[in-house]
Design an enzyme around this catalytic site. Sequence first.
Site, PDB file in Angstrom:
ATOM      1  N   CYS A 232      -8.706  -8.657  -7.088  1.00 45.63           N
ATOM      2  CA  CYS A 232      -8.614  -8.508  -5.538  1.00 45.63           C
ATOM      3  C   CYS A 232      -8.321  -7.203  -4.882  1.00 45.63           C
ATOM      4  O   CYS A 232      -8.195  -7.162  -3.922  1.00 45.63           O
ATOM      5  CB  CYS A 232      -7.721  -9.471  -5.055  1.00 45.63           C
ATOM      6  SG  CYS A 232      -8.763 -11.118  -4.694  1.00 45.63           S
ATOM      7  N   ASP A 258     -12.700 -10.425  -6.466  1.00 43.67           N
ATOM      8  CA  ASP A 258     -13.682 -10.505  -4.716  1.00 43.67           C
ATOM      9  C   ASP A 258     -14.260  -8.844  -3.994  1.00 43.67           C
ATOM     10  O   ASP A 258     -14.107  -8.951  -3.447  1.00 43.67           O
ATOM     11  CB  ASP A 258     -12.134 -11.111  -3.865  1.00 43.67           C
ATOM     12  CG  ASP A 258     -12.005 -10.659  -1.961  1.00 43.67           C
ATOM     13  OD1 ASP A 258     -12.773 -11.474  -2.034  1.00 43.67           O
ATOM     14  OD2 ASP A 258     -11.056  -9.808  -1.466  1.00 43.67           O
ATOM     15  N   GLU A 263     -20.875  -2.893  -3.688  1.00 40.41           N
ATOM     16  CA  GLU A 263     -21.260  -4.122  -2.789  1.00 40.41           C
ATOM     17  C   GLU A 263     -21.971  -3.816  -1.624  1.00 40.41           C
ATOM     18  O   GLU A 263     -22.229  -2.645  -0.715  1.00 40.41           O
ATOM     19  CB  GLU A 263     -19.673  -3.866  -2.080  1.00 40.41           C
ATOM     20  CG  GLU A 263     -18.673  -4.859  -2.694  1.00 40.41           C
ATOM     21  CD  GLU A 263     -17.304  -5.371  -2.558  1.00 40.41           C
ATOM     22  OE1 GLU A 263     -16.704  -4.811  -1.697  1.00 40.41           O
ATOM     23  OE2 GLU A 263     -17.034  -5.093  -3.351  1.00 40.41           O
ATOM     24  N   HIS A 281     -15.494 -10.177  -1.137  1.00 41.90           N
ATOM     25  CA  HIS A 281     -14.623  -9.153  -0.297  1.00 41.90           C
ATOM     26  C   HIS A 281     -13.492  -9.749   1.235  1.00 41.90           C
ATOM     27  O   HIS A 281     -13.703  -8.478   2.254  1.00 41.90           O
ATOM     28  CB  HIS A 281     -15.073  -8.049   0.049  1.00 41.90           C
ATOM     29  CG  HIS A 281     -13.931  -6.549  -0.057  1.00 41.90           C
ATOM     30  ND1 HIS A 281     -14.102  -5.043  -0.393  1.00 41.90           N
ATOM     31  CD2 HIS A 281     -13.041  -6.790   0.289  1.00 41.90           C
ATOM     32  CE1 HIS A 281     -13.352  -5.036   0.011  1.00 41.90           C
ATOM     33  NE2 HIS A 281     -12.326  -4.915  -0.017  1.00 41.90           N
ATOM     34  N   GLY A 283     -10.216 -10.089   0.789  1.00 42.95           N
ATOM     35  CA  GLY A 283      -8.852 -10.150   0.877  1.00 42.95           C
ATOM     36  C   GLY A 283      -8.145  -9.277   2.240  1.00 42.95           C
ATOM     37  O   GLY A 283      -6.223  -9.892   2.063  1.00 42.95           O
ATOM     38  N   ALA A 284      -8.250  -9.026   3.116  1.00 41.54           N
ATOM     39  CA  ALA A 284      -8.039  -8.997   4.002  1.00 41.54           C
ATOM     40  C   ALA A 284      -8.778  -9.648   5.391  1.00 41.54           C
ATOM     41  O   ALA A 284      -7.827  -9.933   6.569  1.00 41.54           O
ATOM     42  CB  ALA A 284      -8.217  -7.764   4.494  1.00 41.54           C
TER      43      ALA A 284
END
Length: 531
Positions: A232, A258, A263, A281, A283-284
């Site tokens: 991640c 992730d 990308e 993606h 993660g946040a």
Amino acid sequence: MAPKVLVSDKLSETAVQIFRDRGIDVDFEPSLGKDKDKLAEVIGQYDGLAIRSATKATAKLLEQATNLKVIGRAGIGVDNVDIAAASKKGVIVMNTPFGNSITTAEHAIAMMFAVARQIPEANASTHAGKWEKSRFMGVEVTGKTLGVVGAGNIGSIVIDRAHGLRMKVIAYDPFLNEERADHLGVRKVELDELLAKSDFITFHVPLTDKTRNILSREAIAKLKPGVRIINCARGGLVDEEALAEALKDGRVAGAAFDVFAEEPATNSPLFNLPNVVVTPHLGAATTEAQENVALQVAEQMSDYLLTGAVTNALNMPSVTAEEAKVMGPWLKLAEHLGAFCGQLTEEGIDEINLLYDGAVAGMNTAALNTAAIAGLMRSVNPDVNMVSAPLLAKDRGIDVSTTTQDQTGVFEAYIKLTVKTPDRTRSIAGTVFSDGKPRFIQIKGINIDAEVGAHMLYTTNEDRAGIIGALGQTMGENGVNIANFTLGRAERGKDAIALLYLDEQPPQPVLDKLHATGLFQSIRPLQFAVE
């Protein structure tokens, strides 16, 4: 007149209210960032610009930003800001590098559970009206060994959560010393041991030349059979094609990703494998994280506009305008000294000492310290800045000390950086000549006089005949031009060094030819950020 800030992306109302509560005139136009022409028309009215990712702070936009003093990015990534152009305009660029840490760490833990219990596949099967209990046999995480690659801010949170799950934790991090490892409750290991002993491996390092493809095809061959891989952190840390092969033949039991090498990821070798969990993606991507970074950027921008305090700036050290005029070359020198040691040091660092001699001892040594630490740590984390560097050093348990003294030698002023690890002590000193250019004047106690260039080659050897010829001939035969050549030795027949300033970085075959001569103890290409 109160400072005026434009919020041109979607920040929370609470963040906007922070500006108002601090007495700042704020315009909240969350859709304006998508209209570059309209944004360019109005940007000249504002002292500050608060953004996320939709607004593009290009050089063209900054040309119209006649009053702009600060750009605040709610989040860590600043790909949408032309930092070089901002610097030329005197605009500070801030981000919020630590606002997403907990969220990203929690996502890694969630992904570990998902792949351990095959939750996505079981969910899809059950939604399809099947009842395949025997198909989805999982594994417990309790008692298993978790290998954490990167024990920085996010990695340390993962370690803490893993302890709560009663996992055994080992960690690989070149900047993690034994004291910090003890504090985190982990056993520090080399990468090969982590690969061989971990039941789960999670990555929490930035993507650099040193970490790119850290889980390569060769590294995958060293993995413990049945391991599960979680990434991640950053795409590009793992050879996705080689991992896909290992997942298909059963050597690796599962993976949870992730992030991907490319990308947006629309076609990865890891896609459509039954033992792989993938997310886009995320993660946040929590409401709390998005709120945290918005609040942080509002506070940081307000502090700067009202008091001049600089926090998490990517393009400006924490010095006053008066200091910056005098200290600029010395800040660059400190950064170069740190970069030199950082590129040579691969083991955990226990101590950093900065000695300031002569006139430089009366300058803002705290700012010089941060420049040196940033240069040192940027070799493993390119996102390090003048503000975050001391925090990252503290997180890794590195003791930073400063010594000042009156002029003691032939130079009016110099800086000496000493880095101590469990195995060795490395030192380098430098000064700034009247032309404003930093120079290295001593390495490992050997006096030299070397101009700093973007591409350099550092070699150590026993003092003997043939060194200059080997370096010159090898570089010449392979078309690598030497701009400057500096030699030094402790005494005749003892330790000697050479530092070459090159026009370009020598390719690996050239370095291999130098190694093949048998004349050198070490050969290290170096790179420095020079203007």
